[in-house]
Design a protein around this motif. Structure first.
Motif, PDB file in Angstrom:
ATOM      1  N   ASP A  41      62.261  38.559 -24.292  1.00 55.59           N
ATOM      2  CA  ASP A  41      61.163  37.368 -24.546  1.00 55.59           C
ATOM      3  C   ASP A  41      60.342  37.369 -23.311  1.00 55.59           C
ATOM      4  O   ASP A  41      60.726  37.072 -22.170  1.00 55.59           O
ATOM      5  CB  ASP A  41      61.766  36.099 -24.817  1.00 55.59           C
TER       6      ASP A  41
ATOM      7  N   HIS B 160      67.003  36.734 -21.918  1.00 57.31           N
ATOM      8  CA  HIS B 160      66.733  36.295 -23.379  1.00 57.31           C
ATOM      9  C   HIS B 160      65.929  37.251 -24.267  1.00 57.31           C
ATOM     10  O   HIS B 160      64.954  37.897 -23.602  1.00 57.31           O
ATOM     11  CB  HIS B 160      65.821  35.020 -23.280  1.00 57.31           C
TER      12      HIS B 160
ATOM     13  N   LEU C 243      64.852  39.204 -27.979  1.00 57.51           N
ATOM     14  CA  LEU C 243      64.757  39.095 -29.197  1.00 57.51           C
ATOM     15  C   LEU C 243      65.084  40.543 -30.007  1.00 57.51           C
ATOM     16  O   LEU C 243      64.849  41.478 -29.434  1.00 57.51           O
ATOM     17  CB  LEU C 243      63.051  38.884 -29.517  1.00 57.51           C
TER      18      LEU C 243
ATOM     19  N   HIS D  82      67.202  35.451 -31.494  1.00 53.29           N
ATOM     20  CA  HIS D  82      67.081  35.081 -30.096  1.00 53.29           C
ATOM     21  C   HIS D  82      68.655  35.447 -29.685  1.00 53.29           C
ATOM     22  O   HIS D  82      69.505  34.722 -30.224  1.00 53.29           O
ATOM     23  CB  HIS D  82      66.699  33.793 -29.781  1.00 53.29           C
TER      24      HIS D  82
END
Length: 130
Positions: free
Chosen positions: A29, A37, A39, A95
């Motif tokens: 992300d 983080h 995706l 996520h």
């Protein structure tokens, strides 16, 4: 019209891709909650995760599990949190958020704005563990 994720899949927009197979892709992300983080996205555009065919849904979850294990191994954290919100981009995505405290997965808090070099370093840490 192609989503921003399809543009990443088709390499029209750059991204820090950490994993990919014939049906899925995982990338960082660009405005993460915390370092790492990630995706996880099916390559086929489906707006709502529960509209996916069962076989495709299960394959996406299995791919996300592999990526989550690499995220946990590459980014110091206690666990990897999982969230499916689905309101930001009309293309199913999961996520994966490295967690050291509950607030790490609070989507209403201010997002980070890492440099390209910081994103690349985080991606390298995850790719090494894939």
């Amino acid at each position: 019209m192609a989503t921003i994720f399809t543009k990443i899949i088709e390499r029209e927009i750059p991204a820090q891709i950490v994993a990919e197979d014939d049906k899925h892709i995982a990338f960082l992300d660009i405005n993460p909650l915390v370092e790492g983080h990630t995706l996880v996205v099916p390559k086929a555009e489906v707006d709502y995760i529960y509209d996916m065919a069962d076989e495709d849904y299960l394959a996406l979850q299995a791919f996300a599990k592999k990526v989550a294990k690499a995220v946990k191994a590459g980014i110091p954290c206690l666990r990897v949190g999982v969230a499916v919100i689905g309101l930001e981009v009309p293309h199913t995505h999961i996520h994966l958020v490295p967690l050291n405290k509950m607030d790490d997965i609070n989507f209403s808090r201010k997002k980070l704005n890492p440099s390209a070099a910081e994103l690349a370093a985080a991606a390298d840490k995850i790719r090494e563990k894939m």
